[in-house]
Design a protein around this motif. Structure first.
Motif, short mmCIF file in Angstrom:
data_model
loop_
_atom_site.label_atom_id
_atom_site.label_comp_id
_atom_site.label_asym_id
_atom_site.label_seq_id
_atom_site.Cartn_x
_atom_site.Cartn_y
_atom_site.Cartn_z
N LYS A 68 7.28 -0.50 9.78
CA LYS A 68 7.97 0.37 8.82
C LYS A 68 7.77 -0.12 7.38
O LYS A 68 8.74 -0.46 6.69
N LEU A 82 -1.16 7.83 8.07
CA LEU A 82 -0.06 7.48 7.17
C LEU A 82 0.69 8.72 6.70
O LEU A 82 1.92 8.71 6.57
N GLU A 139 4.53 9.72 7.33
CA GLU A 139 5.26 9.85 6.06
C GLU A 139 5.49 8.49 5.40
O GLU A 139 6.57 8.18 4.88
N ILE A 140 4.46 7.66 5.43
CA ILE A 140 4.50 6.35 4.79
C ILE A 140 3.68 6.43 3.50
O ILE A 140 2.51 6.81 3.52
N ASP A 147 7.22 -0.21 3.34
CA ASP A 147 7.64 0.65 2.23
C ASP A 147 6.44 1.37 1.63
O ASP A 147 6.55 2.48 1.12
N ILE A 154 2.28 0.24 13.06
CA ILE A 154 2.77 0.65 11.75
C ILE A 154 4.20 1.17 11.85
O ILE A 154 5.05 0.87 11.01
N LYS A 155 4.47 1.93 12.90
CA LYS A 155 5.83 2.47 13.09
C LYS A 155 6.83 1.34 13.30
O LYS A 155 7.97 1.41 12.84
#
Length: 276
Positions: free
Chosen positions: A8, A33, A37-38, A10, A4-5
């Motif tokens: 990236k 998440l 901070e997603i 939105d 996930i990192k």
């Protein structure tokens, strides 16, 4: 987490209902998440964790005067039956949604049948069993879709095989080819207010589904709360799209409202974080 990192995104649409076959572990997804901070759709850690404990959810709803059936949580089939519970009783898994192992045998009219049923569920699924008074009457579904003034949409389940006041949605009714019921509009402002109250106290976000029993006297009893219900277009026969279709709300509109609401929510979160 590392994938996930790297990607990236939105925003993430959280459609996870279980992790490695364990439903309650679905709460790990919003926790990851949030840590990264997603922005993501749907409920956060608190609500997703709560959602997989039906007994605690019912206790929370009672605290704000949202009616739920009288109930007892069994960790062992030999647990003493609460004196105040009245038959018929319906038993269900405390940590699993989707009507798993819910069939006509779920209703017990005597203690022997109830204990046999509870023993089977505990030994098979290795989790507590929620036993509730069965509310004879009609079954409703209410969908919350945030992002507009009108955000609660309710419908009645009309069963193909009507068994009167004892009709309820079984596993096969919900998931087998050719559902055992269809939805019809159900308009009631009092119910809408109760649904909004349940949504807020549970700290849900964006959308949710509530199953409700309507007794012969017109009282609403909340029997299930799902912060992350099956999601998809009407063609996939998902409750959210089926119910909202009755009100002229398309799947594209559902997506637009969820995306818009998620963007607003996380924009506010980020502003508050900068201020603090």
């Amino acid at each position: 987490q590392q994938k996930i990192k790297r990607i990236k995104p939105d925003m993430v649409f959280n459609l996870v209902g279980s992790v490695r076959g364990v439903d309650r572990l679905a709460a790990t997804i919003p926790s990851i998440l949030e840590f990264l901070e997603i922005p993501f759709t749907g409920a956060g850690i608190f609500c997703e964790t709560l959602s997989y404990n039906k007994f605690l959810t019912a206790e929370l709803l009672k605290s704000v005067s949202v009616a739920v059936p009288n109930s007892q949580l069994f960790s062992d089939y030999k647990d003493e039956l609460n004196f105040g519970l009245k038959f018929p009783l319906i038993s269900k898994l405390n940590e699993v949604h989707g009507a798993v192992n819910m069939d006509k045998d779920a209703i017990s009219f005597d203690e022997k049948h109830l204990r046999d049923r509870v023993k089977f569920l505990i030994e098979t699924y290795h989790q507590p069993v929620l036993v509730q008074e069965f509310i004879a009457g009609r079954e409703l579904t209410a969908i919350v879709l945030e992002g507009d003034d009108e955000n609660v949409f309710a419908a009645e389940k009309v069963f193909d095989k009507d068994t009167g006041d004892f009709s309820f949605a079984t596993f096969d009714d919900q998931w087998a080819d050719g559902n055992g019921f269809h939805y019809e509009k159900y308009e009631d402002e009092k119910l809408k207010n109760l649904v909004r109250k349940a949504f807020v106290i549970s700290k849900m976000h964006d959308y949710a589904k509530f199953d409700i029993r309507l007794d012969r006297a017109g009282n609403h009893f909340f029997v299930d709360s799902n912060s992350n219900p099956a999601f998809g277009p009407k063609e996939l026969d998902c409750a959210i799209s089926n119910v909202l279709h009755l009100y002229g709300v398309s799947f594209n509109t559902i997506l637009e409202r969820i995306i818009s609401n998620t963007v607003k929510r996380f924009s506010i979160f980020r502003r508050h974080k900068k201020i603090s």
